[in-house]
Design an enzyme around this catalytic site. Structure first.
Site, PDB file in Angstrom:
ATOM      1  N   ILE A 258       0.822  -1.059   0.084  1.00  0.00           N
ATOM      2  CA  ILE A 258      -0.163  -0.037  -0.110  1.00  0.00           C
ATOM      3  C   ILE A 258       0.786   1.315  -0.113  1.00  0.00           C
ATOM      4  O   ILE A 258       2.154   1.064   0.166  1.00  0.00           O
ATOM      5  CB  ILE A 258      -1.010   0.018   1.014  1.00  0.00           C
ATOM      6  CG1 ILE A 258      -0.070  -0.112   2.562  1.00  0.00           C
ATOM      7  CG2 ILE A 258      -1.891  -1.018   1.054  1.00  0.00           C
ATOM      8  CD1 ILE A 258      -1.206  -0.087   3.875  1.00  0.00           C
ATOM      9  N   ASP A 259       0.283   2.335  -0.177  1.00  0.00           N
ATOM     10  CA  ASP A 259       1.308   3.542  -0.675  1.00  0.00           C
ATOM     11  C   ASP A 259       1.790   3.992   0.940  1.00  0.00           C
ATOM     12  O   ASP A 259       0.972   3.609   1.890  1.00  0.00           O
ATOM     13  CB  ASP A 259       0.237   4.678  -1.227  1.00  0.00           C
ATOM     14  CG  ASP A 259      -0.021   4.218  -2.659  1.00  0.00           C
ATOM     15  OD1 ASP A 259       0.571   3.512  -3.518  1.00  0.00           O
ATOM     16  OD2 ASP A 259      -1.152   4.739  -3.120  1.00  0.00           O
ATOM     17  N   LYS A 260       2.726   4.895   0.520  1.00  0.00           N
ATOM     18  CA  LYS A 260       3.335   5.405   1.962  1.00  0.00           C
ATOM     19  C   LYS A 260       2.476   6.019   2.717  1.00  0.00           C
ATOM     20  O   LYS A 260       2.361   5.758   3.967  1.00  0.00           O
ATOM     21  CB  LYS A 260       4.673   6.468   1.417  1.00  0.00           C
ATOM     22  CG  LYS A 260       5.102   7.245   2.394  1.00  0.00           C
ATOM     23  CD  LYS A 260       6.216   8.367   2.059  1.00  0.00           C
ATOM     24  CE  LYS A 260       6.466   9.216   3.279  1.00  0.00           C
ATOM     25  NZ  LYS A 260       7.428  10.366   2.707  1.00  0.00           N
TER      26      LYS A 260
ATOM     27  N   THR B  33      -0.849   5.794   2.990  1.00  0.00           N
ATOM     28  CA  THR B  33      -2.108   4.830   3.163  1.00  0.00           C
ATOM     29  C   THR B  33      -1.794   4.076   4.333  1.00  0.00           C
ATOM     30  O   THR B  33      -0.887   3.504   4.314  1.00  0.00           O
ATOM     31  CB  THR B  33      -2.443   4.064   1.835  1.00  0.00           C
ATOM     32  OG1 THR B  33      -2.857   4.948   0.842  1.00  0.00           O
ATOM     33  CG2 THR B  33      -3.609   3.253   2.369  1.00  0.00           C
TER      34      THR B  33
ATOM     35  N   ARG C   6      -7.133   5.922  -5.892  1.00  0.00           N
ATOM     36  CA  ARG C   6      -6.868   7.151  -6.187  1.00  0.00           C
ATOM     37  C   ARG C   6      -7.018   7.645  -7.429  1.00  0.00           C
ATOM     38  O   ARG C   6      -7.759   8.680  -7.858  1.00  0.00           O
ATOM     39  CB  ARG C   6      -5.350   7.517  -5.649  1.00  0.00           C
ATOM     40  CG  ARG C   6      -5.037   6.974  -4.085  1.00  0.00           C
ATOM     41  CD  ARG C   6      -3.648   7.172  -3.858  1.00  0.00           C
ATOM     42  NE  ARG C   6      -3.168   8.387  -3.993  1.00  0.00           N
ATOM     43  CZ  ARG C   6      -1.744   8.506  -3.927  1.00  0.00           C
ATOM     44  NH1 ARG C   6      -0.937   7.459  -3.600  1.00  0.00           N
ATOM     45  NH2 ARG C   6      -1.073   9.632  -4.189  1.00  0.00           N
TER      46      ARG C   6
END
Length: 305
Positions: free
Chosen positions: A138-140, A142, A238
């Site tokens: 998962i993104d930084k 998130t 997103r």
């Protein structure tokens, strides 16, 4: 060097430049990286070296030997990770907002992997020294749940479940705008943006991507939604929410600038479910929104009133 990756070019890849095609096949690879690999002979076509402007053809066999980032020394760090479940095969960790999943140029330390190496005895080696045990990301900015493999058998099982779309992944997101309908499905292919290489976007020749959403609460100019992933493309929620006109609040890449004080997108991976690699029993885990996300919602709810 990592194990060679062989890619047979099909119609869905098109007939564009090899650097563009490969950056679409694997969004972790930038065109700049690929061009350097081509010059170094780390990418060959039909067993022959080609130039970066080579245009691929149907049935071409591309071989990629992705170099290890040897300059990175992966150090175990005590980051006090919140591991909410662990057994001999898998673990589930609650990643905090602001933490990168694995080391990369610019983020050699302080990552989830650095913390896992301190707290966990064994991790799957399939993804190499930089990404031990990591089967998805998962993104930084998130927050939320990730499943991690502790051995190679578990790793293969979890990856197969991701490919089969049988893993449950449910997120909570705060988006801009008033969504009038209570639920919906976004079915739109995602690929790298040719103008902004660090961004993803909706493209006709992108990877198949499906997001299901339902409205949880409306706050005038904002809407709280639950997003259930059917696929797991880079930046999928997103990009999809922006595509239908409701970008995530706080999103520095895909949303309007400086509308809330949250330092990144308001997105939390709250539920993950999978079949256990050893006995096939279904396991599901849920974590509530982090306190800063809860405070943001309360602030917007109060301002609405």
């Amino acid at each position: 060097m990592m194990e060679p990756i062989k890619i047979e070019v099909t119609e869905e890849h098109g007939n564009g430049r090899i650097d563009k095609v490969l950056s679409t096949v694997n969004t972790d690879w930038s065109r700049t990286q690929i061009q350097q690999w081509l010059k170094d002979g780390a990418v060959i076509v039909n067993d022959e070296q080609v130039k970066p402007n080579y245009k691929v053809k149907i049935n071409d066999v591309i071989t990629v030997v992705e170099p290890e980032l040897e300059e990175l020394d992966i150090v175990a760090e005590d980051l006090n990770l919140e591991i909410i479940y662990e057994d001999a095969d898998v673990l589930v960790v609650n990643k905090p907002k602001g933490m990168v999943v694995h080391p990369a140029p610019g983020h050699p330390s302080g990552t989830l992997v650095n913390g896992l190496m301190h707290q966990v005895t064994d991790l799957s080696g399939i993804n190499g020294v930089l990404r031990p045990g990591i089967v998805h990301r998962i993104d930084k900015d998130t927050s939320g749940l990730l499943m991690v493999a502790k051995n190679d058998q578990a790793h293969v099982s979890l990856v197969d479940q991701l490919v089969d779309k049988s893993v449950t992944r449910v997120y909570t997101a705060l988006v801009h705008g008033h969504i009038p309908h209570d639920q919906g499905t976004i079915d739109a292919p995602i690929g790298r943006d040719v103008k902004e290489r660090q961004n993803m976007t909706i493209v006709n020749d992108g990877k198949h991507a499906i997001t299901h959403f339902k409205v949880l609460e409306r706050f005038g100019d904002f809407t709280l939604v639950e997003c259930r992933l059917e696929t797991g493309r880079t930046h999928q929620i997103r990009v999809h929410m922006k595509y239908i006109g409701y970008p995530l609040a706080g999103d520095p890449k895909y949303g309007p600038k400086k509308t809330i004080d949250f330092n990144g997108q308001a997105l939390h991976a709250g539920t993950i479910g999978f079949k256990h690699p050893r006995d096939g029993e279904y396991y599901e885990f849920t974590q509530p929104l982090p306190i800063e996300f809860q405070n943001l919602i309360e602030q917007i709810r109060t301002e609405k009133d």
